[in-house]
Design a protein around this motif. Structure first.
Motif, PDB file in Angstrom:
ATOM      1  N   LEU A  37      35.410  30.117  39.271  1.00 33.26           N
ATOM      2  CA  LEU A  37      34.981  30.224  40.813  1.00 33.26           C
ATOM      3  C   LEU A  37      34.117  29.547  41.476  1.00 33.26           C
ATOM      4  O   LEU A  37      33.947  29.781  42.655  1.00 33.26           O
ATOM      5  N   THR A  38      33.476  28.600  40.610  1.00 32.75           N
ATOM      6  CA  THR A  38      32.082  28.295  41.404  1.00 32.75           C
ATOM      7  C   THR A  38      32.449  27.438  42.651  1.00 32.75           C
ATOM      8  O   THR A  38      31.419  27.417  43.683  1.00 32.75           O
ATOM      9  N   THR A  39      33.529  26.700  42.663  1.00 31.33           N
ATOM     10  CA  THR A  39      33.779  25.791  43.643  1.00 31.33           C
ATOM     11  C   THR A  39      34.426  26.647  45.039  1.00 31.33           C
ATOM     12  O   THR A  39      34.256  26.010  46.103  1.00 31.33           O
ATOM     13  N   GLU A  40      34.702  27.817  44.558  1.00 32.14           N
ATOM     14  CA  GLU A  40      35.385  28.596  45.690  1.00 32.14           C
ATOM     15  C   GLU A  40      34.368  29.718  46.198  1.00 32.14           C
ATOM     16  O   GLU A  40      34.772  30.303  46.953  1.00 32.14           O
ATOM     17  N   ALA A  41      33.298  29.842  45.517  1.00 26.67           N
ATOM     18  CA  ALA A  41      32.306  30.869  45.756  1.00 26.67           C
ATOM     19  C   ALA A  41      31.866  31.227  47.169  1.00 26.67           C
ATOM     20  O   ALA A  41      31.416  32.185  47.551  1.00 26.67           O
ATOM     21  N   HIS A  42      31.859  30.161  48.008  1.00 28.67           N
ATOM     22  CA  HIS A  42      31.551  30.212  49.400  1.00 28.67           C
ATOM     23  C   HIS A  42      32.779  30.950  50.417  1.00 28.67           C
ATOM     24  O   HIS A  42      32.449  31.100  51.610  1.00 28.67           O
ATOM     25  N   LYS A  43      33.904  31.043  49.891  1.00 28.81           N
ATOM     26  CA  LYS A  43      34.888  31.432  50.681  1.00 28.81           C
ATOM     27  C   LYS A  43      35.006  33.058  50.628  1.00 28.81           C
ATOM     28  O   LYS A  43      34.744  33.870  49.713  1.00 28.81           O
ATOM     29  N   LYS A  44      35.851  33.453  51.691  1.00 26.11           N
ATOM     30  CA  LYS A  44      36.408  34.865  51.579  1.00 26.11           C
ATOM     31  C   LYS A  44      37.425  34.915  50.922  1.00 26.11           C
ATOM     32  O   LYS A  44      38.191  33.753  50.830  1.00 26.11           O
ATOM     33  N   ILE A  45      37.726  36.096  50.075  1.00 23.74           N
ATOM     34  CA  ILE A  45      38.908  36.250  49.204  1.00 23.74           C
ATOM     35  C   ILE A  45      40.050  35.940  50.108  1.00 23.74           C
ATOM     36  O   ILE A  45      41.072  35.537  49.497  1.00 23.74           O
ATOM     37  N   GLY A  46      40.340  36.358  51.182  1.00 24.80           N
ATOM     38  CA  GLY A  46      41.655  36.137  52.073  1.00 24.80           C
ATOM     39  C   GLY A  46      41.807  34.714  52.161  1.00 24.80           C
ATOM     40  O   GLY A  46      43.038  34.318  52.529  1.00 24.80           O
ATOM     41  N   GLN A  47      40.929  33.582  51.820  1.00 25.34           N
ATOM     42  CA  GLN A  47      41.197  32.296  51.968  1.00 25.34           C
ATOM     43  C   GLN A  47      41.525  31.764  50.770  1.00 25.34           C
ATOM     44  O   GLN A  47      42.060  30.492  50.819  1.00 25.34           O
ATOM     45  N   LEU A  48      41.637  32.411  49.600  1.00 24.46           N
ATOM     46  CA  LEU A  48      41.917  32.143  48.492  1.00 24.46           C
ATOM     47  C   LEU A  48      43.628  32.149  47.935  1.00 24.46           C
ATOM     48  O   LEU A  48      44.230  32.918  48.518  1.00 24.46           O
TER      49      LEU A  48
END
Length: 299
Positions: A119-130
């Protein structure tokens, strides 16, 4: 034993969701828990994670009784339910920090599970954006936060695209090297790719408990072949160890063999000897699928 279930029953009104179910799972082991809809899979998983209580029988996780010591069970098991409950308006690390506080684990563990689950590359995002795949990773990260010895995963690969399937499958296999993983799924290919053992439940009762190695030693092999002309089934049944022939479409056939040997070479030689062109030649291991259909058929 990581999971011990003895004579477990759960009744809803006049319906027995589970009927005197007994099985054991050791560590480390990845076990697939299979069954048709309504067979009792989710009920069993909810009992093992203390969300439901059984009417009779006993269940232990990591040696803790789910009825008399539920808090100890909750502290020692990681659970990913079928419908992964997430707070979509929270950032990934914010959500994990919230749960880390509940478990009383170090905040340093958050970075560990973020890296572990990719998840490192996505860690800056809100869960709703995933995407669905990354949301499943967040659910797995949360289940791993307190470093449990047992992971219980209810349909962990549902709704994933092929690339996401491979990623989550590899992650679960990696986790299963040191922990007990007890997972349910409807995808037979995922069981064969990840699990060492399969338990099949039907109408609330265990109907099979086999290792994949045992299934492979007695596997039913199906070769799918398409010729450029129609061939009589009787001729294909003369192939060595052929048991059944089904003409699935036009000049395409599924030939069932009872052997561990790859029979595609024999089919190729048959085509060559009879001056036929092969337009398609594939193989599949149908032993698990056949066993599942045989034991869960309503007929």
């Amino acid at each position: 034993m990581s999971i011990e279930v003895e004579g477990l029953s759960k009744i809803y009104g006049n319906q027995k969701a589970l009927n005197k179910v007994t099985f054991k799972v050791s560590k480390p082991e990845i076990v697939g828990f299979l069954g048709p809809n309504g067979a009792g899979k989710s009920t069993m998983m909810k009992i093992l994670t203390t969300y439901l209580t059984a009417n009779s029988g006993t269940a232990k996780v990591n040696g803790f009784n789910v009825s008399t010591n539920p808090k100890a069970v909750q502290q020692s098991v990681g659970y990913l339910p079928e419908h992964n409950p997430l707070y979509l308006d929270l950032y990934i690390k914010e959500y994990l920090a919230f749960n880390a506080n509940i478990y009383g684990v170090s905040k340093n563990r958050i970075n560990e599970v973020v890296a572990l689950t990719g998840l490192t590359t996505e860690a800056h995002k809100k869960i709703g954006q995933l995407s669905k795949g990354f949301r499943q990773r967040v659910g797995l990260a949360n289940a791993l936060l307190h470093d449990p010895e047992v992971l219980i995963l209810d349909e962990p690969t549902t709704g994933l695209d092929p690339n996401q399937l491979i990623d989550i499958r590899n992650l679960i296999k990696s986790i299963g090297k040191t922990k007990t993983v007890f997972l349910s799924t409807h995808i037979m290919q995922e069981v064969e790719a990840m699990c060492e053992r399969v338990i099949i439940i039907n109408k609330g009762e265990i109907v099979a408990d086999k290792t994949l190695k045992d299934l492979n030693n007695d596997k039913e092999q199906v070769v799918i072949v398409a010729f450029d002309y129609r061939v009589e089934d009787a001729y294909l049944l003369k192939l060595p160890k052929a048991q059944k022939v089904v003409n699935t479409h036009n000049f395409t056939y599924e030939i069932t063999f009872k052997t561990t040997e790859d029979m595609r070479a024999s089919v190729f030689d048959f085509a060559h000897d009879n001056q036929l062109k092969i337009l398609q030649l594939n193989q599949k291991n149908a032993s698990l699928e056949s066993l599942f259909q045989e034991l869960t058929s309503n007929e």
